[in-house]
Scaffold this active site. Structure first.
Site, short mmCIF file in Angstrom:
data_model
loop_
_atom_site.label_atom_id
_atom_site.label_comp_id
_atom_site.label_asym_id
_atom_site.label_seq_id
_atom_site.Cartn_x
_atom_site.Cartn_y
_atom_site.Cartn_z
N TYR A 74 0.84 -1.21 0.00
CA TYR A 74 0.00 0.00 0.00
C TYR A 74 0.87 1.25 0.00
O TYR A 74 0.62 2.21 -0.72
CB TYR A 74 -0.91 -0.01 1.23
CG TYR A 74 -1.98 1.04 1.21
CD1 TYR A 74 -3.27 0.74 0.81
CD2 TYR A 74 -1.70 2.36 1.60
CE1 TYR A 74 -4.27 1.71 0.79
CE2 TYR A 74 -2.69 3.34 1.57
CZ TYR A 74 -3.97 3.01 1.17
OH TYR A 74 -4.95 3.97 1.15
N PHE A 126 -8.72 18.42 -24.60
CA PHE A 126 -9.43 17.17 -24.86
C PHE A 126 -10.76 17.19 -24.11
O PHE A 126 -10.93 17.95 -23.16
CB PHE A 126 -8.56 15.98 -24.43
CG PHE A 126 -9.23 14.67 -24.73
CD1 PHE A 126 -9.46 14.28 -26.03
CD2 PHE A 126 -9.66 13.83 -23.71
CE1 PHE A 126 -10.11 13.09 -26.32
CE2 PHE A 126 -10.31 12.64 -23.98
CZ PHE A 126 -10.54 12.27 -25.29
N ASP A 127 -11.69 16.30 -24.49
CA ASP A 127 -13.04 16.41 -23.92
C ASP A 127 -13.12 16.13 -22.42
O ASP A 127 -13.88 16.77 -21.71
CB ASP A 127 -14.09 15.62 -24.72
CG ASP A 127 -13.79 14.15 -24.88
OD1 ASP A 127 -12.78 13.69 -24.33
OD2 ASP A 127 -14.58 13.45 -25.56
N ASP A 216 -0.63 18.61 -21.22
CA ASP A 216 -1.37 17.36 -21.28
C ASP A 216 -0.54 16.53 -22.25
O ASP A 216 -0.58 16.71 -23.47
CB ASP A 216 -2.78 17.61 -21.81
CG ASP A 216 -3.52 16.30 -22.09
OD1 ASP A 216 -2.87 15.25 -22.19
OD2 ASP A 216 -4.76 16.34 -22.23
N ALA A 218 -0.25 13.32 -23.12
CA ALA A 218 -0.67 11.95 -23.48
C ALA A 218 0.14 11.37 -24.64
O ALA A 218 0.45 10.20 -24.66
CB ALA A 218 -2.16 11.94 -23.82
N LYS A 259 -1.77 6.02 -23.67
CA LYS A 259 -1.30 6.34 -25.02
C LYS A 259 0.21 6.11 -25.05
O LYS A 259 0.66 4.98 -25.22
CB LYS A 259 -1.65 7.79 -25.40
CG LYS A 259 -3.12 8.04 -25.66
CD LYS A 259 -3.89 8.27 -24.41
CE LYS A 259 -5.30 8.72 -24.64
NZ LYS A 259 -6.06 8.76 -23.39
N HIS A 451 -21.97 12.03 -26.38
CA HIS A 451 -21.72 11.08 -27.48
C HIS A 451 -21.51 9.64 -27.00
O HIS A 451 -21.71 8.70 -27.75
CB HIS A 451 -20.54 11.53 -28.34
CG HIS A 451 -19.27 11.77 -27.59
ND1 HIS A 451 -19.16 12.71 -26.61
CD2 HIS A 451 -18.06 11.19 -27.68
CE1 HIS A 451 -17.94 12.71 -26.13
NE2 HIS A 451 -17.25 11.79 -26.76
N1 F0G Z 1 -5.81 14.07 -22.83
C1 F0G Z 1 -5.84 13.67 -24.11
C2 F0G Z 1 -5.17 14.49 -25.14
C3 F0G Z 1 -6.51 12.49 -24.45
O1 F0G Z 1 -6.54 12.12 -25.72
C4 F0G Z 1 -7.13 11.73 -23.43
C5 F0G Z 1 -7.85 10.51 -23.73
C6 F0G Z 1 -7.05 12.19 -22.11
C7 F0G Z 1 -6.38 13.36 -21.85
C8 F0G Z 1 -7.69 11.44 -20.97
O2 F0G Z 1 -6.95 10.33 -20.67
O3 F0G Z 1 -8.51 8.42 -21.10
O4 F0G Z 1 -6.48 8.14 -19.69
O5 F0G Z 1 -8.41 9.42 -18.85
N2 F0G Z 1 -8.16 10.18 -24.90
C9 F0G Z 1 -8.80 8.95 -25.32
C10 F0G Z 1 -9.06 9.02 -26.79
C11 F0G Z 1 -9.97 8.55 -24.51
O6 F0G Z 1 -9.77 8.13 -27.31
O7 F0G Z 1 -8.53 9.90 -27.46
P1 F0G Z 1 -7.63 9.01 -20.04
#
Ligand code: F0G
Length: 462
Positions: A74, A126-127, A216, A218, A259, A451
């Site tokens: 832990y 990102f969304d 960000d 990713a 990613k 969506h």
């Molecule tokens: N930032 C970016 C640029 C992303 O593309 C994503 C996720 C996230 C943050 C969030 O990360 O999914 O680990 O919580 N993108 C996925 C996609 C879901 O299909 O592009 P997460």
């Protein structure tokens, strides 16, 4: 720009997962049962799954081997040390908090920094990031440079932020801006990269206003590859040096390891500054778990540690970006309106141009995604009016986003070029009969991130 994309895969396949193509009749039945929303399909009904490049990676032998070493304590887990060492090595940051995935890191960062009515400028959020900003009662401000919105623009860095707009935003609303966030690569407009020059200038502008700037990150390795191959002066810098330089310009990062961590689950939040780290821990513990595991198993931390070192490998990135590039070029030559040059993680098609007879409120991207499933049991994702459009709260009228995209996201190390040839042929067949394809009405929708769960009805001939 160097044309280097000719190498075969720098790996051989050790474990395989069978997939199969359901019959045309089955496809028609399944998509209808799914309310014409591909998020409702069962994966076994999909032949080639290009819904996302997130968490869909094939892990390496080294990653699987590392997982057995996972220390599931832990507190004080050895695996946390392995992860911290890899982050320090590849990104540079000395302070790391693991999170269950990228949005877990966003949750902590936004809770820590953002107050109601604040404004969060960035190139293009990102969304889930937008979701977290809005959940704090604040406003996401996308300041993508104009060429990033132009499908036909050949600008090498279409993920860049408009620096003049950023400076103007900071001078006008400084008191309401707790941070700037740059997304590398910029997912929403095609996985388009941000140049080091743009990132450096954005950081200078933010820091001059005494506002912290975060990445960000990713797809930081894919972004580094584009800098190396497209930005003058970086041809001879190695990828790790370039990535380190990007991270050195900012105050910290959120990271979805699903990613460029080359794993199926995980994320992290990292800082240069111990004070920010200590503040984040206050939110980390209740939201994600203790500092040294953060919503993950020890074995997951080990897999990310190895993945971070693998992803920055030139042969890997060469092959990865090359595969995306080949599919995009193949479709472009067939006349399909794809974003060129393509980004790092997928091929993006302008569904508005693909179906000029379908207005945004008939969801052209959705029409494409449904047809591609019917054509080849291939699952793509809509990133247009369904994902980013909204309804006016008073009139109920559809507010369209600036771009009407569909994404064919390519999972890492998963599909061969033969699979992608099947995809290209299916897209071409849909393209040939595009003028006969009808749009959709959205008949069920949730207030946030609609969506994922929306249901549709195909429009009949008027
Ligand atoms: N930032 C970016 C640029 C992303 O593309 C994503 C996720 C996230 C943050 C969030 O990360 O999914 O680990 O919580 N993108 C996925 C996609 C879901 O299909 O592009 P997460």
């Amino acid at each position: 720009m160097r044309a280097r994309h000719d190498y075969a895969e720098p790996f051989k396949i050790k474990t395989v997962e069978p997939i199969h193509l359901p019959s045309r009749q089955t496809r028609a039945a399944r998509i209808e049962e799914a309310g014409f929303n591909v998020f409702n399909l069962q994966s076994e009904d999909v032949y080639i799954d290009l819904l996302t490049d997130s968490g869909t990676t094939a892990m390496s032998t080294q990653q699987w081997a590392a997982m057995i070493k996972g220390d599931e304590s832990y507190a004080g887990s050895r695996s946390y040390k392995a992860l911290s060492a890899a982050v320090a090595d590849v990104m540079g940051f000395p302070y790391v908090l693991p999170t269950h995935q990228g949005r877990g890191a966003e949750h902590i960062l936004m809770t820590m920094k953002v107050q109601p009515d604040d404004r969060i400028p960035g190139n293009m959020h990102f969304d889930t990031t937008e979701g977290h900003i809005r959940l704090r009662g604040a406003h996401p401000i996308n300041l993508l440079a104009e060429e990033g919105y132009q499908r036909a623009s050949t600008h090498p860095f279409k993920g860049n932020i408009d620096l003049d707009q950023l400076a103007a935003e900071l001078s006008k609303n400084r008191e309401r801006i707790p941070l700037v966030l740059m997304t590398i690569t910029c997912n929403n407009n095609g996985g388009q990269p941000v140049s080091l020059a743009n990132l450096r200038a954005a950081a200078e502008i933010a820091h001059a206003a005494e506002v912290p700037i975060f990445l960000d990150a990713a797809r930081f390795a894919e972004n580094a590859y584009f800098i190396q191959t497209r930005e003058p002066g970086y041809e001879n810098h190695d990828l790790r040096t370039i990535a380190r330089e990007c991270f050195s310009l900012v105050d910290g990062c959120t990271f979805s390891a699903k990613k460029d961590g080359l794993v199926n689950i995980g994320g992290l939040l990292a800082f240069w500054d111990i004070k920010a780290f200590e503040e984040a821990i206050q939110w980390q513990i209740p939201f994600e778990g203790f500092i040294t595991y953060g919503g993950l198993a020890g074995r997951d931390l080990e897999a990310i540690a190895v993945g971070l070192r693998e992803v920055i490998n030139p042969a890997y990135l060469e092959n990865r970006i090359g595969q995306v590039h080949r599919l995009a070029s193949r479709l472009y030559e067939a006349g399909v309106p794809v974003i060129m040059p393509p980004g790092g993680h997928g091929v993006f098609i302008d569904a508005g141009e693909f179906f000029p007879h379908l207005p945004p409120e008939q969801f052209p991207g959705q029409a494409f995604v449904v047809e591609l499933y019917l054509e080849g049991a291939i699952r793509a994702v809509e990133l247009g009016s369904a994902a980013f459009g909204r309804r006016d709260p008073t009139t109920g009228e559809h507010i369209a986003p600036r771009m009407e995209m569909v994404r064919l996201a390519i999972p890492r190390r998963v599909y061969t070029d033969r699979h992608l040839e099947q995809v290209a042929q299916a897209v071409e067949r849909v393209y040939q009969r595009r003028s006969d394809i009808q749009g959709f009405d959205m008949i069920k929708e949730a207030p946030v991130l609609r969506h994922f769960t929306a249901q549709y009805r195909r429009r009949e001939d008027d």
